[in-house]
Design a protein around this motif. Structure first.
Motif, short mmCIF file in Angstrom:
data_model
loop_
_atom_site.label_atom_id
_atom_site.label_comp_id
_atom_site.label_asym_id
_atom_site.label_seq_id
_atom_site.Cartn_x
_atom_site.Cartn_y
_atom_site.Cartn_z
N ALA A 60 42.52 28.33 39.62
CA ALA A 60 42.16 27.50 40.09
C ALA A 60 43.41 27.55 40.75
N ALA A 61 44.61 28.65 41.02
CA ALA A 61 45.37 28.36 42.11
C ALA A 61 45.10 29.39 42.47
N ALA A 62 44.15 30.62 42.27
CA ALA A 62 43.92 31.14 43.54
C ALA A 62 42.68 30.31 44.36
N PHE A 63 42.04 30.06 44.19
CA PHE A 63 41.26 28.43 44.29
C PHE A 63 41.98 27.75 45.58
N ALA A 64 42.79 27.41 44.91
CA ALA A 64 43.65 26.37 46.09
C ALA A 64 44.80 26.82 47.39
N ALA A 65 45.08 28.39 46.70
CA ALA A 65 45.82 29.58 47.71
C ALA A 65 44.91 30.10 48.82
N GLY A 66 43.32 29.94 48.07
CA GLY A 66 42.22 30.94 49.12
C GLY A 66 42.09 32.01 49.33
N VAL A 67 42.17 32.39 47.48
CA VAL A 67 42.23 34.45 47.71
C VAL A 67 40.97 34.33 47.56
N PRO A 68 40.46 35.80 47.38
CA PRO A 68 38.71 36.17 47.13
C PRO A 68 39.28 36.28 45.49
N VAL A 69 37.28 36.06 45.50
CA VAL A 69 36.89 36.15 44.02
C VAL A 69 37.91 37.02 42.74
N ARG A 70 37.48 37.92 44.17
CA ARG A 70 37.78 39.39 42.85
C ARG A 70 39.15 39.30 42.28
N VAL A 71 40.04 38.91 43.71
CA VAL A 71 41.40 39.42 43.36
C VAL A 71 41.59 37.69 41.97
N ALA A 72 41.45 36.70 42.55
CA ALA A 72 41.59 35.83 41.21
C ALA A 72 41.07 36.56 40.34
N ALA A 73 39.74 37.38 39.53
CA ALA A 73 39.33 38.34 38.74
C ALA A 73 40.13 38.51 37.98
N GLU A 74 40.93 39.52 39.17
CA GLU A 74 41.64 40.29 38.33
C GLU A 74 43.23 39.73 37.80
N LEU A 75 43.41 38.77 38.80
CA LEU A 75 44.41 37.91 38.69
C LEU A 75 44.88 37.55 36.69
N GLY A 119 32.02 37.52 37.61
CA GLY A 119 31.50 36.25 37.42
C GLY A 119 31.09 35.10 37.16
N TRP A 120 32.73 35.62 36.27
CA TRP A 120 33.16 34.25 35.36
C TRP A 120 34.29 33.41 35.95
N ALA A 121 34.68 34.67 37.41
CA ALA A 121 35.40 33.41 38.62
C ALA A 121 34.93 32.61 39.26
N SER A 122 33.69 33.74 39.88
CA SER A 122 33.03 33.37 40.79
C SER A 122 32.31 32.05 40.49
N ALA A 123 32.01 31.73 38.72
CA ALA A 123 31.28 30.67 38.72
C ALA A 123 32.35 29.01 38.82
N ARG A 124 33.71 29.27 38.31
CA ARG A 124 35.01 29.15 38.50
C ARG A 124 34.80 28.12 39.82
N TYR A 125 34.77 28.89 40.94
CA TYR A 125 34.88 28.97 41.19
C TYR A 125 34.43 27.96 42.56
N GLN A 126 32.58 28.48 41.68
CA GLN A 126 31.83 27.28 42.28
C GLN A 126 31.94 25.20 41.70
N GLU A 127 33.08 25.49 40.51
CA GLU A 127 33.27 24.44 39.60
C GLU A 127 34.09 24.04 40.55
N HIS A 128 35.32 24.49 41.09
CA HIS A 128 36.11 24.16 42.35
C HIS A 128 35.34 23.79 43.49
#
Length: 332
Positions: free
Chosen positions: A290-305, A311-320
């Motif tokens: 959620a913090a990565a989505f709000a900061a506008g970072v790519p999905v790949r970086v959010a998955a690494e953090l 895929g799981w991070a992309s699904a959370r981005y889609q929910e947000h």
């Protein structure tokens, strides 16, 4: 002779003329056709009736147009006369041609009857029609003169009637004018009396209205003072409410700034932690995404953090995105 009798005579002349013309044409065709056939090559003998028909057609034209011109009172000049005599002479020559060539004088006389009768009938019919036309014009002129006389008498009678009616109207107008003048004098006297009464009533009403106006002005002045005081109190209350609203808005703005700073600090702390050595718990991973989505970072970086899959991070981005309706720029 009246117009009806003249028209009847003209019809009788037309009927007789056309009977003679029709009989002469038929007789001419029957007489001239053998002559033309005897002087025409064998292969062209079928054209033998054409010449008598042409000559007879010229006769019909002459008789018809002469009757029309005579009815209109006109004259065609020398050419119609020449055409009449030329067609008559041709018809006569063609009809007596066989008998003349054979030297048969009786045949010449017999075959000359119809053409001569046609020629004389055409000339006599023209003269008759001109005479009938002149008679018709004379009858019309006499009838027009009688009609003009009747119209003049009727106009005189109408003029006398109009003169009498005009004199009667003038007399009635004079009487009505005198009556109107008398009524107008009475009306002026009554109007003067009513005017005096109205002026007296107007003076009394003006005095009463002035007194009422003075009282109304005093009441209006008192109401204006009360309204001014009420307006002043309302302005003070409105200024107080506006000041309180501004203070409340300032407090809310400060609270929002403090809340935003707190969220930024937490987001910076999550993002600065770097990739974890192992997969984070789901609640902590969701907070990181959620913090990565709000900061506008790519999905790949959010998955690494978060330590979770892309895929799981992309699904959370889609929910947000569904929840917030915003679409931050993503990269892989």
């Amino acid at each position: 002779m009246n117009r009806v009798q003249i028209r009847s005579s003209e019809r009788a002349l037309s009927v007789g003329t056309w009977l003679i013309v029709g009989g002469a044409m038929l007789y001419s065709v029957l007489t001239v056709t053998p002559l033309m056939a005897a002087h025409t090559p064998a292969e062209w003998r079928w054209t033998a009736p054409i010449l008598p028909l042409v000559v007879d057609a010229a006769v019909v034209i002459v008789v018809r147009l002469d009757s029309v011109l005579a009815r209109l009172g006109g004259h065609g000049g020398a050419w119609p006369v020449a055409l009449r005599w030329m067609t008559g002479t041709m018809t006569l020559a063609l009809n007596i041609g066989v008998s003349a060539l054979d030297g048969d004088l009786v045949g010449v006389a017999v075959h000359a009857v119809a053409p001569l009768l046609l020629i004389v009938t055409a000339e006599a019919g023209l003269a008759y029609r001109r005479a009938l036309t002149a008679a018709v014009l004379a009858v019309e002129a006499r009838r027009q003169a009688e009609q003009d006389a009747r119209d003049r008498k009727a106009a005189e009678r109408e003029e006398n009637r109009l003169r009498a009616a005009r004199e009667q109207r003038e007399h009635e107008a004079q009487v009505a004018r005198e009556q109107r003048e008398h009524q107008a004098a009475l009306a002026r006297e009554e109007a003067d009396r009513q005017d005096r009464i109205r002026r007296e009533d107007a003076a009394r009403a003006a005095a009463a209205e002035q007194a009422e106006r003075d009282a109304r002005e005093r009441r209006e002045h008192e109401r204006e003072q009360a309204a001014a005081e009420l307006e002043r109190l309302k302005r003070q209350a409105a200024q107080k409410r506006e000041l309180e609203a501004q203070q409340q808005a300032e407090r809310e703005r400060r609270e929002q700034v403090r809340e935003q700073e707190r969220i930024e600090r937490e987001r910076a702390a999550l993002l600065s932690a770097g990739p974890p050595p192992a997969k984070l718990p789901e609640d902590q991973a969701r907070a990181t995404v959620a913090a990565a989505f709000a900061a506008g970072v790519p999905v790949r970086v959010a998955a690494e953090l978060s330590g979770w899959s892309v895929g799981w991070a992309s699904a959370r981005y889609q929910e947000h995105r569904d929840n917030s309706g915003s679409a931050p720029a993503l990269g892989r």
